[in-house]
Design a protein around this motif. Structure first.
Motif, PDB file in Angstrom:
ATOM      1  N   THR A   1      -2.660  -3.081   6.911  1.00 21.06           N
ATOM      2  CA  THR A   1      -1.487  -2.865   6.065  1.00 21.06           C
ATOM      3  C   THR A   1      -0.889  -1.489   6.334  1.00 21.06           C
ATOM      4  OG1 THR A   1      -2.887  -1.993   4.295  1.00 21.06           O
ATOM      5  CG2 THR A   1      -2.387  -4.341   4.234  1.00 21.06           C
ATOM      6  N   PRO A   2      -0.251  -1.278   7.471  1.00 19.78           N
ATOM      7  CA  PRO A   2       0.406   0.009   7.694  1.00 19.78           C
ATOM      8  C   PRO A   2       1.572   0.204   6.727  1.00 19.78           C
ATOM      9  CG  PRO A   2       1.043  -1.570   9.375  1.00 19.78           C
ATOM     10  CD  PRO A   2      -0.051  -2.217   8.578  1.00 19.78           C
ATOM     11  N   HIS A   3       2.077   1.424   6.680  1.00 22.27           N
ATOM     12  CA  HIS A   3       3.155   1.748   5.746  1.00 22.27           C
ATOM     13  C   HIS A   3       4.360   0.834   5.982  1.00 22.27           C
ATOM     14  CE1 HIS A   3       5.210   4.162   2.830  1.00 22.27           C
ATOM     15  NE2 HIS A   3       6.170   4.486   3.677  1.00 22.27           N
TER      16      HIS A   3
ATOM     17  N   THR B   1      -9.340   4.959   6.183  1.00 24.66           N
ATOM     18  CA  THR B   1      -9.642   6.376   6.299  1.00 24.66           C
ATOM     19  C   THR B   1     -10.500   6.838   5.119  1.00 24.66           C
ATOM     20  OG1 THR B   1      -7.699   7.076   5.045  1.00 24.66           O
ATOM     21  CG2 THR B   1      -7.417   6.709   7.417  1.00 24.66           C
ATOM     22  N   PRO B   2     -11.148   8.007   5.226  1.00 25.16           N
ATOM     23  CA  PRO B   2     -11.963   8.517   4.118  1.00 25.16           C
ATOM     24  C   PRO B   2     -11.170   8.757   2.831  1.00 25.16           C
ATOM     25  CG  PRO B   2     -12.501   9.672   6.153  1.00 25.16           C
ATOM     26  CD  PRO B   2     -11.279   8.840   6.438  1.00 25.16           C
ATOM     27  N   SER B   3      -9.857   8.982   2.955  1.00 28.22           N
ATOM     28  CA  SER B   3      -9.043   9.216   1.761  1.00 28.22           C
ATOM     29  C   SER B   3      -8.730   7.930   1.012  1.00 28.22           C
ATOM     30  CB  SER B   3      -7.735   9.916   2.145  1.00 28.22           C
ATOM     31  OG  SER B   3      -7.004   9.139   3.085  1.00 28.22           O
TER      32      SER B   3
ATOM     33  N   VAL C   1       0.860  -1.183   0.000  1.00 25.51           N
ATOM     34  CA  VAL C   1       0.000   0.000   0.000  1.00 25.51           C
ATOM     35  C   VAL C   1       0.897   1.234   0.000  1.00 25.51           C
ATOM     36  CG1 VAL C   1      -1.731   1.287   1.298  1.00 25.51           C
ATOM     37  CG2 VAL C   1      -1.889  -1.196   1.136  1.00 25.51           C
ATOM     38  N   ASP C   2       0.703   2.108  -0.988  1.00 27.93           N
ATOM     39  CA  ASP C   2       1.539   3.302  -1.129  1.00 27.93           C
ATOM     40  C   ASP C   2       0.960   4.515  -0.411  1.00 27.93           C
ATOM     41  OD1 ASP C   2       3.568   2.159  -2.852  1.00 27.93           O
ATOM     42  OD2 ASP C   2       2.025   2.077  -4.389  1.00 27.93           O
ATOM     43  N   ALA C   3      -0.338   4.532  -0.186  1.00 33.49           N
ATOM     44  CA  ALA C   3      -0.972   5.642   0.523  1.00 33.49           C
ATOM     45  C   ALA C   3      -2.208   5.117   1.229  1.00 33.49           C
ATOM     46  CB  ALA C   3      -1.352   6.767  -0.444  1.00 33.49           C
ATOM     47  N   GLY C   4      -2.462   5.640   2.433  1.00 28.93           N
ATOM     48  CA  GLY C   4      -3.603   5.150   3.194  1.00 28.93           C
ATOM     49  C   GLY C   4      -3.312   3.797   3.811  1.00 28.93           C
ATOM     50  N   ALA C   5      -4.354   3.072   4.108  1.00 27.06           N
ATOM     51  CA  ALA C   5      -4.211   1.747   4.711  1.00 27.06           C
ATOM     52  C   ALA C   5      -5.463   0.934   4.426  1.00 27.06           C
ATOM     53  CB  ALA C   5      -3.977   1.858   6.218  1.00 27.06           C
TER      54      ALA C   5
END
Length: 266
Positions: free
Chosen positions: A59-61, A79-81, A43-47
């Motif tokens: 899946t944290p960074h 998250t909403p994003s 995952v490149d952004a978010g989770a």
């Protein structure tokens, strides 16, 4: 916020890689489903949060997630994003079935070196002509994954209960992937009462028989679409009643319609 569903998918000329899939989703959540290949996810952004074998994971960074074939899982943004992810689907020539149990127990691997190598592999796969580099990087990734999943010295591999009835039905569904099978016939072939059969399958795999069958059909449809086949042709070749039937299940499991998915192919 406007919901985002952006995907890009292709089949590279690299042995062992069934599909490359990049996506950005905000509000979309995957229902429970299965794949016939290993899912190697970064995952490149978010989770993403997901359930695998009735246990919640995330899946944290810098985490690399390896989801085994035939084991149901879902997925939703934290998250909403939403999230941006890159996925490789790998066949059993890269990791055989002996690693499925350990991967179920520990699907999320915190390994910065592995994370960097997977990112480098995606870069190589995006450039036709770099297949030798991609194969070399994939070989190193496979070695590192096996190192994570191999039992430590002195440990016995985890024993899992034998569930012959559920496995008999799964084998039957795999054999009848296109033509399908109704519940009465399936129960007769595996010598079980229909109700008991559904309960045994759902209890063993955490997914109903019809969900398993549709997941496998959608997996096959993905490969054919990336080969350039039209949604109408693919529907007929993967056991769906018609194109609209394919579209309904494909959107539910992949997040976009088959036609849009096909156009995303590089």
């Amino acid at each position: 916020m406007v919901a985002q569903r952006e995907v890009s998918a292709w089949r590279p000329r690299v042995p062992g890689v069934v599909e490359v899939f990049h996506a950005h989703f905000t509000e979309y959540a995957y229902p429970m489903h299965v794949h016939d290949a290993w899912t190697l996810l970064i995952v490149d952004a978010g989770a993403v949060r997901y359930d695998l074998d009735r246990h919640e994971h995330g899946t944290p960074h810098d985490t690399v997630s390896l989801l085994p074939p035939h084991v149901p899982h879902n997925g939703s943004p934290v998250t909403p994003s939403g999230f941006r992810k890159r996925v490789l689907y790998l066949d059993l020539s890269r990791l055989d079935e002996t690693y499925i149990g350990p991967a179920v127990d520990t699907p999320d691997l915190v390994d910065p070196v592995l994370r960097a190598r997977v990112g480098q592999l995606h870069t190589a796969l995006a450039h036709p002509g770099d297949e030798l580099e991609a194969e070399s990087r994939l070989t190193l990734i496979g070695e590192r994954l096996r190192g994570h999943l191999r039992p430590r010295a002195g440990e016995d591999p985890p024993r899992r209960p034998d569930r012959p009835l559920a496995h008999d039905l799964r084998e039957l569904l795999d054999e009848r992937l296109v033509q399908g099978v109704n519940l009465e016939e399936a129960a007769s072939l595996v010598h079980a009462h229909p109700t008991h059969l559904v309960r045994a399958f759902s209890g063993a795999f955490g997914i109903a028989p019809h969900q398993y069958l549709m997941s496998r059909r959608v997996d096959r449809a993905r490969r054919l679409l990336l080969d350039g086949r039209t949604p109408g042709e693919v529907a007929a070749e993967t056991g769906f009643y018609d194109q609209s039937h394919l579209t309904r299940h494909f959107k539910r499991l992949v997040g976009v319609a088959p036609g849009r998915y096909r156009l995303s192919a590089r």
